[in-house]
Design a protein around this motif. Structure first.
Motif, PDB file in Angstrom:
ATOM      1  N   ALA A 120      35.214  46.877  33.911  1.00 49.47           N
ATOM      2  CA  ALA A 120      35.800  45.708  34.569  1.00 49.47           C
ATOM      3  C   ALA A 120      35.553  44.474  33.727  1.00 49.47           C
ATOM      4  O   ALA A 120      34.486  44.308  33.139  1.00 49.47           O
ATOM      5  CB  ALA A 120      35.202  45.515  35.960  1.00 49.47           C
ATOM      6  N   ASP A 121      36.561  43.621  33.656  1.00 55.78           N
ATOM      7  CA  ASP A 121      36.444  42.325  32.990  1.00 55.78           C
ATOM      8  C   ASP A 121      37.336  41.364  33.759  1.00 55.78           C
ATOM      9  O   ASP A 121      38.555  41.340  33.585  1.00 55.78           O
ATOM     10  CB  ASP A 121      36.876  42.423  31.531  1.00 55.78           C
ATOM     11  N   LEU A 122      36.729  40.562  34.629  1.00 55.92           N
ATOM     12  CA  LEU A 122      37.496  39.716  35.546  1.00 55.92           C
ATOM     13  C   LEU A 122      38.299  38.653  34.816  1.00 55.92           C
ATOM     14  O   LEU A 122      39.256  38.114  35.383  1.00 55.92           O
ATOM     15  CB  LEU A 122      36.552  39.056  36.560  1.00 55.92           C
ATOM     16  N   SER A 123      37.960  38.337  33.590  1.00 47.00           N
ATOM     17  CA  SER A 123      38.704  37.316  32.853  1.00 47.00           C
ATOM     18  C   SER A 123      40.139  37.757  32.555  1.00 47.00           C
ATOM     19  O   SER A 123      41.006  36.917  32.300  1.00 47.00           O
ATOM     20  CB  SER A 123      37.993  36.976  31.539  1.00 47.00           C
ATOM     21  N   GLY A 124      40.375  39.057  32.578  1.00 40.64           N
ATOM     22  CA  GLY A 124      41.716  39.550  32.290  1.00 40.64           C
ATOM     23  C   GLY A 124      42.549  39.830  33.519  1.00 40.64           C
ATOM     24  O   GLY A 124      43.700  40.291  33.403  1.00 40.64           O
ATOM     25  N   VAL A 125      41.998  39.557  34.712  1.00 38.20           N
ATOM     26  CA  VAL A 125      42.703  39.896  35.953  1.00 38.20           C
ATOM     27  C   VAL A 125      43.951  39.045  36.137  1.00 38.20           C
ATOM     28  O   VAL A 125      44.957  39.511  36.677  1.00 38.20           O
ATOM     29  CB  VAL A 125      41.755  39.761  37.167  1.00 38.20           C
ATOM     30  N   ARG A 126      43.904  37.783  35.687  1.00 37.68           N
ATOM     31  CA  ARG A 126      45.046  36.890  35.902  1.00 37.68           C
ATOM     32  C   ARG A 126      46.324  37.462  35.288  1.00 37.68           C
ATOM     33  O   ARG A 126      47.351  37.594  35.964  1.00 37.68           O
ATOM     34  CB  ARG A 126      44.763  35.513  35.300  1.00 37.68           C
ATOM     35  N   ASN A 127      46.264  37.813  34.008  1.00 40.55           N
ATOM     36  CA  ASN A 127      47.455  38.359  33.359  1.00 40.55           C
ATOM     37  C   ASN A 127      47.808  39.732  33.904  1.00 40.55           C
ATOM     38  O   ASN A 127      48.985  40.070  34.043  1.00 40.55           O
ATOM     39  CB  ASN A 127      47.242  38.447  31.844  1.00 40.55           C
ATOM     40  N   LEU A 128      46.788  40.534  34.226  1.00 39.81           N
ATOM     41  CA  LEU A 128      47.058  41.846  34.790  1.00 39.81           C
ATOM     42  C   LEU A 128      47.824  41.723  36.098  1.00 39.81           C
ATOM     43  O   LEU A 128      48.774  42.470  36.351  1.00 39.81           O
ATOM     44  CB  LEU A 128      45.748  42.604  35.023  1.00 39.81           C
TER      45      LEU A 128
END
Length: 520
Positions: free
Chosen positions: A292-300
């Motif tokens: 998990a890497d929450l910093s990439g959730v926006r684009n995902l």
């Protein structure tokens, strides 16, 4: 809205007068009003949803982590299924309204034949008041089984004009226009970016394209003194000059071109999945994605919303299906298959390639000699977005232009020639080209388009449509009326949940963008 202008034909549906064209993100199969079996409809929906947006999903998976990506993908797929059933229910309600209006008009004509001219106005007024204010209990007592049958193709623009007020209709068109602008910007950037990646390398022209460990910057040289960014902008200028003029005219794709692009797309997807599986099976997989890497959730999030987009084209998909008895089950099966396909494509990608080597357009990862030995296959996959997107760009541009005309259209009014032929095409073409000139970050473009305009089309509009159509149906047909195509999520809780989720997504994505910019 009785003054809607007719739009040009696109591959999913030939738009009739007074209807809105819903543009898909990838267009390959022509759907007409010819009756189709339920399973053919299932294939059409699968082809509609699985489009170019899927090519940006692997990088989004690698950035956000495989577990977070899987959970979010399944949840967003479920939410998209919920709102799809909302749209189907609204379509059935709209068909019932139109069918009843025709019955009223038919009765009115019969009454006119047997009455004097002086009585006609009274009968028309009485029929209007009965249709608008009194529950149609007599129709229900006769047990008309086809009252809610979906036989007329009622596009989302027409449903908005039936169930929304004037402000709601304008907001609906505004959301569609923003989404189409995002589509055009993505396409305008994707084609030059793919051409740049295939034809440029740090050492100049190289038939192997992107090398395994190469890290390219826009300032790296491409041909002689020309930098990669210069090559990108040259390709963008050529792309605009070749395809931009179509915005000033009406265009229509041929059936055979649609079939060809669809065939090319599925060949490309199959090749990529097989090559990735073979590479992993041989122990050559380079990927070690994080949990998990929450910093990439926006684009995902934006990519997943964009990749499940189908609500705007459902009328053209569902209406031709001959038997709609098990429609909800077939739609659910479609979503399960699509989830499986997205999972297969993305998981093979993130375990086959390192996360930092995955490109915005996944096909470009196969333009490497160490991945694909056959030059023809490398060029086919590398240039695949060029072939398919180039044929879609003019149609989306014409659709956006006509939506602008519709938004400002006044009943009985016409536009001056300069406004009609110059102003509207210019405001259609210029913004997305400028955006593409400034950035070719496809993941961010897809993410922002999906997170904002995509959320409106996929969540907010269907939720309000189904809520208002239910109220309208109860007022017109009585509180005991049962819509045969009503959503399994019929409780008002689901409408509120979808709206709450949509506004939460708006807040989360906006806050994430602001925080990211602040850190920079």
């Amino acid at each position: 809205m009785s003054g809607l202008v007719s739009l040009s034909c696109h591959v999913w549906d030939c738009v009739t007068a007074h209807s809105l064209l819903g543009i898909s993100k990838d267009m390959s199969i022509e759907i007409t009003q010819v009756p189709a079996s339920s399973y053919v409809g299932l294939v059409y929906m699968f082809n509609l949803i699985v489009g170019t947006g899927a090519l940006t999903m692997p990088k989004a998976f690698a950035t956000a982590g495989w577990l977070v990506s899987l959970v979010l993908l399944v949840f967003l797929g479920f939410m998209s299924f919920v709102t799809t059933t909302f749209v189907v229910e609204a379509m059935a309600a709209a068909n019932a309204q139109l069918r009843w209006k025709r019955m009223e008009n038919h009765q009115q004509e019969e009454d006119d034949d047997s009455s004097s001219a002086s009585d006609s106005d009274v009968l028309i007024q009485n029929n209007y008041e009965r249709a608008e204010k009194r529950p149609i209990l007599s129709v229900q007592r006769r047990g008309s089984p086809n009252l809610f049958e979906i036989t007329d193709r009622v596009e989302m623009g027409q449903m908005a004009s039936m169930f929304f007020n004037k402000v709601g209709v304008n907001l609906f068109y505004f959301c569609i226009i923003i989404y189409l602008y995002g589509d055009l910007a993505i396409y305008a950037a994707a084609v030059p970016f793919s051409l740049m990646q295939v034809t440029c390398s740090a050492l100049g022209n190289d038939s192997c394209g992107v090398e395994a460990d190469a890290k390219y910057n826009d300032t790296d040289l491409c041909w002689g003194p020309l930098r990669r960014v210069d090559a990108y902008r040259i390709y963008l200028a050529v792309f605009t000059l070749l395809l931009g003029p179509f915005t000033f005219f009406d265009v229509q794709k041929t059936k055979y071109l649609q079939i060809l692009t669809s065939l090319m797309r599925w060949i490309a997807f199959a090749i990529m999945i097989v090559l990735a599986l073979v590479r992993i099976g041989q122990g050559r997989g380079e990927g070690h994605p994080p949990l998990a890497d929450l910093s990439g959730v926006r684009n995902l999030f934006g990519v997943c919303v964009y990749s499940f987009m189908c609500q705007h084209s459902l009328p053209s998909l569902v209406t031709p299906v001959s038997s709609k008895r098990h429609l909800t089950r077939l739609v659910f099966l479609d979503y399960v298959l699509i989830l499986a396909f997205y999972g297969l494509l993305s998981f093979t990608a993130i375990f086959c390639f390192r996360g930092d080597s995955l490109l915005d357009m996944y096909t470009l990862n196969f333009a490497r000699c160490d991945v694909v030995g056959l030059a023809a296959v490398r060029f086919f996959l590398g240039l695949f977005p060029v072939f398919t997107i180039s044929t879609n760009f003019p149609i989306i541009a014409v659709t956006l232009r006509n939506n602008w005309k519709t938004l400002f259209h006044r009943e009985g009014g016409t536009y001056p020639w300069v406004v009609d032929r110059v102003v509207f095409p210019t405001i259609t073409l210029l913004p997305p080209v400028l955006v593409a000139f400034c950035t070719h970050d496809l993941e961010s473009l897809v993410g922002i388009t999906g997170a904002y305009a995509g959320t409106g089309i996929q969540y907010i509009i269907p939720a309000f449509l189904v809520y208002l159509c239910r109220k309208d149906t109860q007022l017109a047909f009585g509180y005991g009326t049962v819509n045969k195509h009503r959503s399994p999520f019929r409780h008002t809780f689901w409408v509120g949940f979808v709206l709450l989720w949509a506004f939460s997504c708006f807040f989360f994505v906006t806050a994430n963008i602001v925080l990211s910019e602040t850190k920079l």
